[in-house]
Design a protein around this motif. Structure first.
Motif, short mmCIF file in Angstrom:
data_model
loop_
_atom_site.label_atom_id
_atom_site.label_comp_id
_atom_site.label_asym_id
_atom_site.label_seq_id
_atom_site.Cartn_x
_atom_site.Cartn_y
_atom_site.Cartn_z
N ASP A 22 0.75 -1.19 -0.10
CA ASP A 22 -0.02 0.04 0.01
C ASP A 22 0.94 1.33 -0.12
O ASP A 22 1.42 1.40 0.98
CB ASP A 22 -0.66 0.01 1.25
CG ASP A 22 -1.97 1.28 1.15
OD1 ASP A 22 -2.91 1.07 0.48
OD2 ASP A 22 -1.69 2.10 2.00
N GLY A 60 0.35 3.80 2.71
CA GLY A 60 1.04 3.27 4.14
C GLY A 60 2.41 3.20 4.27
O GLY A 60 3.00 3.54 5.21
N VAL A 61 3.17 2.93 3.18
CA VAL A 61 4.59 2.99 3.08
C VAL A 61 5.02 4.41 3.17
O VAL A 61 5.96 4.57 4.05
CB VAL A 61 4.98 2.43 1.73
CG1 VAL A 61 6.48 2.94 1.46
CG2 VAL A 61 4.81 1.06 1.55
N GLU A 86 3.47 6.85 4.84
CA GLU A 86 3.13 7.14 6.14
C GLU A 86 4.09 6.64 7.30
O GLU A 86 4.58 7.49 7.83
CB GLU A 86 1.81 6.70 6.35
CG GLU A 86 0.68 7.80 6.87
CD GLU A 86 -0.64 7.29 6.71
OE1 GLU A 86 -0.73 6.28 7.41
OE2 GLU A 86 -1.74 8.16 6.28
N ARG A 87 4.52 5.62 6.96
CA ARG A 87 5.47 4.91 7.66
C ARG A 87 6.89 5.46 7.70
O ARG A 87 7.66 5.76 8.66
CB ARG A 87 5.58 3.55 7.36
CG ARG A 87 6.88 2.68 8.24
CD ARG A 87 6.24 2.45 9.70
NE ARG A 87 7.20 1.84 10.37
CZ ARG A 87 7.57 2.04 11.57
NH1 ARG A 87 7.10 3.10 12.40
NH2 ARG A 87 8.64 1.33 12.37
#
Lengths: 302, 511
Positions: free
Chosen positions: A16, A19-20, A22-23
């Motif tokens: 995703d 998601g990546v 955001e991390r």
């Protein structure tokens, strides 16, 4: 020795993008101060593959770069030397001679770097020439055209063949993530490279933009973590190209620390493919020691 | 063996990790033995905290009628932070009278555009004082500065900005109708997001022309009184915003006051029920934002590493003191082992400690009472036969109320830890086989506030989210808030919506 089963590379591993990223932005919020900063700056310096990959490279330039690799900043001789120098195959012998007895490795790009647009035999010859000239590490490029076509077996076999040609030399596989378009492709290419025998996986040649980015690096680190979990084999990581600032280098180290852990925080398992990063690291180290920033003129350009 | 390989092994051992030689499912990553971050505390030197705070009534700070005060402590140090006035029914009455006067004489008569200007000014002043507010929020409530700095305070400002925009556009919000304010609003907010919940309550109330009497939670009153300073600095007319501090009895006095037209409450379901009972038969409008036991459903085709991150955000955000927390993990059996292994790994990198340290992921539990409640539930979980796992890397500080991130596997739907809201960093993990089973388990709860779905497949997101009886369903993310989005619960999670256009309804009478 247990048998390692090779997965079906046609099975996409979902990644995703949101998601990546955001991390990565959350990891970028780690605040590295005081002793941990000094420690990390020195660690990053020791992880550099000091690189020159230009058509106009001269022996003189390579010899001078090797001198910097050995002693990055003469006023502080206690600083670590860099991990390796990275050159074209025809400069390997020169670099090897200049670095004799230092423990600094000589890495050579090979396999029709940077495009990889050549026949396998040419690539094997290129690799063998570099190894015979004394290269400790080979940085190969994958055939992105075949990869994007979905010809994963071709990629796997090519990497395996080059690995064999490397002999004792370590193999770093450059995925050229700037041409792979999606994180899923980066993941698949990482898996293929690792199962085909890569000792390191590397983001970029530095000749294509974008080069290394932190989200791409995170995806590759997670691939390394899964490969380690599945096979018990450690694989190294090398982001290359576009990392110029000490602050970014520390952010990369945070990514490594919190994804793979302490065992990877060594030049044996993590490298920076960079040259201008060296001077920014040195500037920051000098700042930490003396409390003042030196002008750039105090640091050698190699 | 080459020289290089030898060096590899040497250095790997120096870092405290042996090089594995055979495939092994339990390969551990060592996150703690090398390069630990030095402390990076946010400085609180410039923050002014008075020893004693009064109520904020009719535009000035006023001494409580009974002159009684209670202490508020910093949960990370267990030291007294400040004293707050204990609100009695006299104080509440005084505040309601001030609010009524301001409503009748000033606020309801003001042109809508002028109301908007005040709210915009408040929003900007929150931004200007963001750093101070974030530090106070962390000191008072125990939440990590990373969250108060990046979530609580910016979002609070965003809610004021958003509702400021609505103030003079209510005719467009309700086309063909005339929206009139309801009058004086009594608002009672919880301790988990003190300033943010204040913004959720006050911003829409003021935008629609109401005046308010607000009671912050007794453990986290400080930012509300800092907000009172902002109201004064913004030149907000006296009596438009009144803040009365105190505990449950003060709240009851607000709820029972005859001259209040609307009650907005965020807090526990238990108290929500009491409020609803006492409001029965009155003409007061009300919204209740209550508890939750959010299901977070992970399907086999989800992006696993990102899902792990989402689970962490769902349950360990704000120490799990989140009414919409994803506290029940439902994972499809095919990836359960892999996911749980990765989650355990990820938990090792969570830093528990000083809320003011910029690297802290999980701060202090808000109060001793809550700390005891969480520990009771952890014991209940163990007694119920569930398998507990807590992170080992981070050692807890000697002082203060800290709780390690905790997960329970091997739990059953009938367990109390699955059914009851714990309001702490405690996650229960259940597996499911079919999507129907996931929906059934997800909905099998008296709550219905929020849930999450993780899958790579868009159609599955729509199919499942329609079946979840939840006010909010996040897809491939969790705990995301935006002022434009309505928020509220089904069933025992509450009545009414806050946020967005929907959040205007509770504060208007439509003619």
């Amino acid at each position: 020795m247990s048998v390692i089963s090779i997965p079906d590379f046609n099975q996409t591993i979902p990644i995703d993008k949101v998601g990546v990223e955001e991390r990565v932005s959350r990891l970028n919020k780690r605040s590295i101060k005081k002793e941990s900063k000094v420690q990390a700056l020195k660690l990053a310096l020791s992880m550099i593959d000091l690189t020159t990959l230009e058509g106009k490279d001269s022996e003189g330039k390579v010899i001078q770069m090797c001198s910097k690799a050995r002693v990055p900043y003469a006023p502080m001789p206690q600083l670590p030397s860099v991990a390796a120098v990275c050159v074209y195959p025809n400069m390997v012998a020169t670099a090897k001679k200049a670095l004799k007895g230092t423990g600094i490795y000589v890495a050579s790009v090979a396999t029709a770097f940077p495009s990889g647009m050549a026949q396998l035999q040419v690539k094997l010859d290129d690799t063998k020439f570099a190894v015979d000239s004394g290269a400790d590490e080979i940085d190969m490029v994958i055939s992105r055209g075949e990869f994007l076509k979905g010809n994963y077996n071709f990629i796997f076999d090519e990497i395996a063949a080059i690995k064999e040609a490397c002999g004792e030399a370590h193999l770093k596989v450059i995925l050229e993530t700037g041409e792979l378009e999606t994180y899923e492709n980066v993941r698949t290419a990482s898996d293929i490279a690792m199962y085909a025998g890569a000792d390191f996986i590397k983001t970029s040649t530095g000749k294509i933009s974008p080069a290394a980015t932190q989200p791409v690096t995170l995806v590759m680190l997670e691939a390394i973590r899964d490969f380690y979990g599945d096979t018990g084999i450690m694989v190294g990581m090398k982001p290359a190209g576009g990392i110029r600032k000490a602050k970014e280098a520390l952010q990369y180290l945070v990514l490594v620390k919190e994804t793979l852990g302490a065992a990877w925080l060594t030049p044996n398992w993590f490298r920076f493919g960079a040259s201008s990063l060296t001077n920014d690291l040195l500037m920051q180290i000098v700042k930490q020691e003396t409390g003042v920033y030196q002008s750039l003129h105090y640091f050698s350009e190699d | 063996m080459s020289e290089k390989t030898k060096k590899n092994e040497g250095e790997a051992t120096a870092n405290g990790s042996a090089k594995p030689t055979s495939p092994n499912a339990d390969l551990k990553h060592d996150f703690a033995s090398f390069w630990n971050y030095s402390p990076a505390p946010e400085s609180s030197d410039f923050v002014e905290i008075r020893e004693q705070y009064q109520h904020y009534i009719d535009g000035s700070f006023s001494v409580p009628a009974k002159k009684r005060y209670f202490k508020s402590i910093n949960p990370a140090t267990e030291e007294v932070l400040a004293e707050f006035a204990e609100g009695t029914s006299e104080d509440v009455d005084k505040a309601v009278k001030a609010a009524r006067k301001a409503y009748d004489k000033v606020w309801s008569k003001l042109p809508a555009r002028e109301r908007g200007k005040y709210i915009y000014r408040i929003a900007r002043m929150i931004q200007e004082r963001a750093r101070e507010l974030a530090i106070i929020e962390s000191m008072d409530g125990g939440k990590p500065i990373r969250e108060s700095r990046d979530v609580d305070v910016p979002l609070a400002a965003a809610y004021f900005f958003y509702y400021a925009g609505w103030a003079d556009k209510l005719d467009y919000a309700f086309p063909g109708r005339k929206a009139e304010p309801v009058g004086v609003c009594g608002q009672i907010i919880p301790w988990n997001f003190p300033l943010l919940m204040l913004a959720w309550k006050i911003a829409p109330a003021l935008a629609t022309g109401n005046t308010v009497v607000l009671k912050p939670a007794e453990t986290t009153s400080l930012t509300a009184l800092k907000f009172a300073e902002i109201c004064m600095d913004a030149g907000l007319p006296a009596g438009v915003v009144n803040i009365v501090t105190g505990a449950g009895q003060t709240g009851a006095a607000i709820v029972d006051h005859p001259d209040i037209n609307k009650i907005a409450f965020t807090g526990s379901t238990e108290v929500g029920k009491i409020i609803q009972k006492s409001l029965a038969g009155t003409e007061k409008k009300f919204t209740l934002e209550l508890g939750g036991k959010g299901p977070n459903i992970i399907f086999e085709d989800a992006s696993v590493d990102q899902a792990v991150e989402g689970i962490v955000n769902a349950i360990f955000f704000n120490q799990g003191h989140v009414c919409c927390a994803g506290s029940r993990l439902l994972v499809q059996e095919g990836i359960a082992d892999k996911l749980i292994k990765k989650l355990k790994q990820r938990m090792e990198t969570l830093i528990v400690g000083d809320p003011l340290d910029k690297n802290t992921d999980i701060g202090a539990i808000n109060s001793k009472m809550q700390f005891n409640k969480i520990n009771e539930y952890i014991e209940i979980g163990i007694k119920e036969g569930a398998t507990i796992h807590q992170s080992n890397s981070s050692s807890l500080p000697d002082k203060g109320y800290f709780c390690k991130p905790t997960i329970f596997t091997g739990v059953a739907q009938s367990n109390r830890i699955v059914q009851e809201e714990i309001f702490g960093p405690v996650l229960t993990i259940q597996t499911f086989r079919t999507p129907e089973e996931a929906v059934e388990k997800a909905n099998n709860t008296p709550y219905g506030l929020a849930g999450g779905i993780w899958t790579d497949k868009g159609s599955k997101i729509f199919k499942i989210s329609q079946k979840l009886r939840s006010g909010v369903v996040w897809a491939n993310t969790f705990n995301k808030f935006d002022p434009t989005s309505p928020f509220g619960g089904y069933k025992e999670s509450g009545v009414g919506r806050e946020g967005g256009l929907h959040g205007l309804y509770p504060y208007v009478k439509l003619k």
